[in-house]
Design a protein around this motif. Structure first.
Motif, PDB file in Angstrom:
ATOM      1  N   LEU A  21     -40.947  76.396 -51.854  1.00  0.00           N
ATOM      2  CA  LEU A  21     -40.832  75.047 -51.620  1.00  0.00           C
ATOM      3  C   LEU A  21     -40.142  74.868 -50.355  1.00  0.00           C
ATOM      4  O   LEU A  21     -39.432  75.436 -49.782  1.00  0.00           O
ATOM      5  N   ARG A  22     -40.288  73.551 -49.911  1.00  0.00           N
ATOM      6  CA  ARG A  22     -39.929  72.932 -48.650  1.00  0.00           C
ATOM      7  C   ARG A  22     -38.226  72.374 -49.259  1.00  0.00           C
ATOM      8  O   ARG A  22     -38.044  72.221 -50.192  1.00  0.00           O
ATOM      9  N   GLU A  23     -37.700  72.420 -48.054  1.00  0.00           N
ATOM     10  CA  GLU A  23     -36.290  71.538 -48.326  1.00  0.00           C
ATOM     11  C   GLU A  23     -36.595  69.861 -48.706  1.00  0.00           C
ATOM     12  O   GLU A  23     -37.355  69.465 -47.907  1.00  0.00           O
ATOM     13  N   GLY A  24     -36.097  69.565 -49.601  1.00  0.00           N
ATOM     14  CA  GLY A  24     -36.312  68.302 -50.072  1.00  0.00           C
ATOM     15  C   GLY A  24     -37.156  67.948 -51.463  1.00  0.00           C
ATOM     16  O   GLY A  24     -37.407  67.059 -52.012  1.00  0.00           O
ATOM     17  N   ASP A  25     -38.047  69.385 -51.447  1.00  0.00           N
ATOM     18  CA  ASP A  25     -38.706  69.182 -52.720  1.00  0.00           C
ATOM     19  C   ASP A  25     -37.827  69.462 -53.887  1.00  0.00           C
ATOM     20  O   ASP A  25     -36.703  70.059 -53.631  1.00  0.00           O
ATOM     21  N   ILE A  26     -38.305  69.062 -54.990  1.00  0.00           N
ATOM     22  CA  ILE A  26     -37.347  68.923 -56.474  1.00  0.00           C
ATOM     23  C   ILE A  26     -38.024  69.937 -57.452  1.00  0.00           C
ATOM     24  O   ILE A  26     -39.051  69.458 -57.931  1.00  0.00           O
ATOM     25  N   PHE A  27     -37.031  70.772 -57.648  1.00  0.00           N
ATOM     26  CA  PHE A  27     -37.730  71.709 -58.719  1.00  0.00           C
ATOM     27  C   PHE A  27     -36.784  71.848 -59.924  1.00  0.00           C
ATOM     28  O   PHE A  27     -35.408  71.787 -59.805  1.00  0.00           O
ATOM     29  N   SER A  28     -37.530  71.746 -61.145  1.00  0.00           N
ATOM     30  CA  SER A  28     -36.492  71.474 -62.365  1.00  0.00           C
ATOM     31  C   SER A  28     -37.479  72.183 -63.532  1.00  0.00           C
ATOM     32  O   SER A  28     -38.271  72.167 -63.567  1.00  0.00           O
ATOM     33  N   ARG A  29     -36.209  72.731 -64.329  1.00  0.00           N
ATOM     34  CA  ARG A  29     -36.753  73.127 -65.710  1.00  0.00           C
ATOM     35  C   ARG A  29     -36.809  72.100 -66.565  1.00  0.00           C
ATOM     36  O   ARG A  29     -35.886  71.190 -66.925  1.00  0.00           O
ATOM     37  N   TRP A  30     -37.957  71.742 -67.108  1.00  0.00           N
ATOM     38  CA  TRP A  30     -38.381  70.557 -68.096  1.00  0.00           C
ATOM     39  C   TRP A  30     -37.709  70.891 -69.641  1.00  0.00           C
ATOM     40  O   TRP A  30     -37.437  70.170 -70.318  1.00  0.00           O
ATOM     41  N   GLY A  31     -37.942  72.243 -69.911  1.00  0.00           N
ATOM     42  CA  GLY A  31     -37.604  72.689 -71.104  1.00  0.00           C
ATOM     43  C   GLY A  31     -38.328  73.806 -71.548  1.00  0.00           C
ATOM     44  O   GLY A  31     -39.373  73.888 -71.461  1.00  0.00           O
ATOM     45  N   GLY A  32     -37.601  74.711 -72.266  1.00  0.00           N
ATOM     46  CA  GLY A  32     -38.256  76.011 -72.535  1.00  0.00           C
ATOM     47  C   GLY A  32     -38.917  76.893 -71.345  1.00  0.00           C
ATOM     48  O   GLY A  32     -38.119  77.218 -70.690  1.00  0.00           O
ATOM     49  N   ASP A  33     -40.402  77.206 -71.621  1.00  0.00           N
ATOM     50  CA  ASP A  33     -41.015  77.672 -70.374  1.00  0.00           C
ATOM     51  C   ASP A  33     -41.689  76.747 -69.535  1.00  0.00           C
ATOM     52  O   ASP A  33     -42.906  77.026 -68.832  1.00  0.00           O
ATOM     53  N   GLU A  34     -41.336  75.262 -69.554  1.00  0.00           N
ATOM     54  CA  GLU A  34     -42.018  74.335 -68.820  1.00  0.00           C
ATOM     55  C   GLU A  34     -41.218  73.876 -67.569  1.00  0.00           C
ATOM     56  O   GLU A  34     -39.886  73.680 -67.953  1.00  0.00           O
ATOM     57  N   PHE A  35     -41.694  73.975 -66.397  1.00  0.00           N
ATOM     58  CA  PHE A  35     -41.086  73.476 -65.168  1.00  0.00           C
ATOM     59  C   PHE A  35     -41.829  72.335 -64.674  1.00  0.00           C
ATOM     60  O   PHE A  35     -43.072  71.984 -64.879  1.00  0.00           O
ATOM     61  N   ILE A  36     -41.354  71.740 -63.697  1.00  0.00           N
ATOM     62  CA  ILE A  36     -41.888  70.660 -62.849  1.00  0.00           C
ATOM     63  C   ILE A  36     -41.422  70.483 -61.535  1.00  0.00           C
ATOM     64  O   ILE A  36     -40.125  70.834 -61.081  1.00  0.00           O
ATOM     65  N   VAL A  37     -42.221  70.292 -60.605  1.00  0.00           N
ATOM     66  CA  VAL A  37     -42.047  70.323 -59.221  1.00  0.00           C
ATOM     67  C   VAL A  37     -42.404  68.865 -58.734  1.00  0.00           C
ATOM     68  O   VAL A  37     -43.395  68.388 -58.779  1.00  0.00           O
ATOM     69  N   LEU A  38     -41.353  68.170 -57.875  1.00  0.00           N
ATOM     70  CA  LEU A  38     -41.834  66.971 -57.469  1.00  0.00           C
ATOM     71  C   LEU A  38     -41.732  67.117 -55.828  1.00  0.00           C
ATOM     72  O   LEU A  38     -40.994  67.655 -55.019  1.00  0.00           O
ATOM     73  N   LEU A  39     -42.704  66.410 -55.273  1.00  0.00           N
ATOM     74  CA  LEU A  39     -43.067  66.756 -53.892  1.00  0.00           C
ATOM     75  C   LEU A  39     -43.103  65.269 -53.106  1.00  0.00           C
ATOM     76  O   LEU A  39     -43.980  64.602 -53.122  1.00  0.00           O
ATOM     77  N   PRO A  40     -41.786  64.883 -52.588  1.00  0.00           N
ATOM     78  CA  PRO A  40     -42.044  63.773 -51.785  1.00  0.00           C
ATOM     79  C   PRO A  40     -42.619  63.860 -50.527  1.00  0.00           C
ATOM     80  O   PRO A  40     -43.079  64.994 -49.903  1.00  0.00           O
ATOM     81  N   GLN A  41     -43.438  62.676 -50.162  1.00  0.00           N
ATOM     82  CA  GLN A  41     -44.113  62.592 -48.933  1.00  0.00           C
ATOM     83  C   GLN A  41     -45.300  63.496 -48.793  1.00  0.00           C
ATOM     84  O   GLN A  41     -45.570  64.284 -47.929  1.00  0.00           O
ATOM     85  N   THR A  42     -45.743  63.915 -49.952  1.00  0.00           N
ATOM     86  CA  THR A  42     -46.939  64.860 -50.162  1.00  0.00           C
ATOM     87  C   THR A  42     -48.031  64.209 -51.129  1.00  0.00           C
ATOM     88  O   THR A  42     -47.950  63.486 -52.350  1.00  0.00           O
ATOM     89  N   GLY A  43     -49.405  64.259 -50.441  1.00  0.00           N
ATOM     90  CA  GLY A  43     -50.498  63.443 -51.159  1.00  0.00           C
ATOM     91  C   GLY A  43     -50.847  64.702 -52.408  1.00  0.00           C
ATOM     92  O   GLY A  43     -50.639  65.788 -52.365  1.00  0.00           O
ATOM     93  N   LYS A  44     -51.746  64.065 -53.250  1.00  0.00           N
ATOM     94  CA  LYS A  44     -52.411  64.987 -54.380  1.00  0.00           C
ATOM     95  C   LYS A  44     -52.949  66.347 -53.728  1.00  0.00           C
ATOM     96  O   LYS A  44     -52.912  67.317 -54.450  1.00  0.00           O
ATOM     97  N   LYS A  45     -53.736  66.249 -52.867  1.00  0.00           N
ATOM     98  CA  LYS A  45     -54.497  67.457 -52.197  1.00  0.00           C
ATOM     99  C   LYS A  45     -53.520  68.511 -51.648  1.00  0.00           C
ATOM    100  O   LYS A  45     -53.733  69.719 -52.038  1.00  0.00           O
ATOM    101  N   GLY A  46     -52.570  67.807 -50.947  1.00  0.00           N
ATOM    102  CA  GLY A  46     -51.350  68.823 -50.647  1.00  0.00           C
ATOM    103  C   GLY A  46     -50.690  69.435 -51.707  1.00  0.00           C
ATOM    104  O   GLY A  46     -50.231  70.597 -51.739  1.00  0.00           O
TER     105      GLY A  46
END
Length: 290
Positions: free
Chosen positions: A198-223
């Motif tokens: 991930l890039r600096e500024g991207d947000i990576f989190s554990r959502w629970g159990g074996d589920e995780f989530i990545v938030l990508l600011p200033q990034t379109g869906k294709k990216g």
């Protein structure tokens, strides 16, 4: 043993007072007011030496504070004795001032270090409250705050914002077959690998159990889909060796992004979750964009 140092100082003080009269003459005019004043402050400083043993548990602060209080105590003790005995050395007053100055210097350093220590503790507590204990990535509570903030920025400034939900495929089977130790190791290796992509500024989190989530600011869906695929392929290269075999695993990913008519950040989450469900339904080890 804890109070041995202040007791030692007290014993030395008593011995000095008992021997002082044998060496020095009494003042012809004893300053009783000064004796009471300096004597009281001296006793307070001696009590402070005992109190420090009880309340200070930071080693560096403790030593500076003990040194400072000791110098100040000796200075005050000498001033107290001057009200009763006539010392033959004229430089005693200068020595008292020097001891007092050095003592206050140590106390000031101790206070500065104590403040810095408390700030460091506060910072660590904030960090601990913000991260997941096992994996070291952001926890769900803090991620919710970051998601709302980034959603507000995307909506206000009309910027792209994308989100990837990730689920480790058949993670329960890994736990059941190899035990929770290796299950935890899988989670740690996975988060380490994803964080490196991930890039600096991207947000990576554990959502629970074996589920995780990545938030990508200033990034379109294709990216975001490209990032998801990069993660999916990178995970395939992770292997964890046990006593009998190697553990390999895959992930399923759902991708979605901010749309201009979204009124709530959770709408992006719902679409990403739906995409993740589709990826798992299609056989897992897939990235789906919705």
């Amino acid at each position: 043993m804890k109070y041995i140092y202040p007791v030692f100082v007290l014993v030395l003080s008593i011995l000095f007072m008992m021997s002082d009269g044998g060496f020095y003459e009494l003042n012809t005019d004893i300053d009783y007011f000064g004796l009471a004043l300096y004597g009281s402050i001296t006793i307070i400083m001696l009590l402070a030496l005992f109190i420090v043993q009880k309340i200070i548990d930071v080693e560096e602060v403790y030593y500076y504070l003990m040194a400072g209080f000791t110098f100040v105590y000796v200075s005050l003790f000498m001033s107290t004795m001057e009200k009763v005995y006539a010392y033959p050395v004229s430089e005693v007053t200068t020595l008292e001032d020097l001891f007092r100055l050095v003592g206050f210097g140590f106390v000031i350093v101790a206070i500065i270090k104590w403040i810095k220590y408390n700030e460091d503790v506060k910072k660590k507590l904030i960090e601990l409250a913000s991260i997941d204990d096992l994996t070291g990535v952001m926890n769900r509570r803090v991620f919710d705050i970051e998601l709302k903030r980034e959603f507000a920025n995307a909506k206000r400034y009309r910027k792209d914002l994308s989100l990837i939900t990730i689920d480790l495929d058949n993670f329960k089977e890994i736990n059941d077959k190899h035990g929770h130790f290796f299950g935890d190791l899988v989670l740690k290796m996975f988060t380490k690998e994803v964080a490196s992509l991930l890039r600096e500024g991207d947000i990576f989190s554990r959502w629970g159990g074996d589920e995780f989530i990545v938030l990508l600011p200033q990034t379109g869906k294709k990216g975001a889909l490209k990032v998801a695929e990069k993660i999916r392929y990178a995970v395939k290269n992770i292997h964890i060796r046990t006593d009998h075999t190697n553990i390999y695993f895959t992930v399923s990913l759902g991708v979605s992004g901010y749309e201009s008519d979204d009124k709530d950040a959770m709408l992006i989450m719902e679409r990403a979750d739906k995409a993740l469900y589709d990826a798992k339904k299609a056989g897992r080890d897939k990235s789906v964009l919705l």
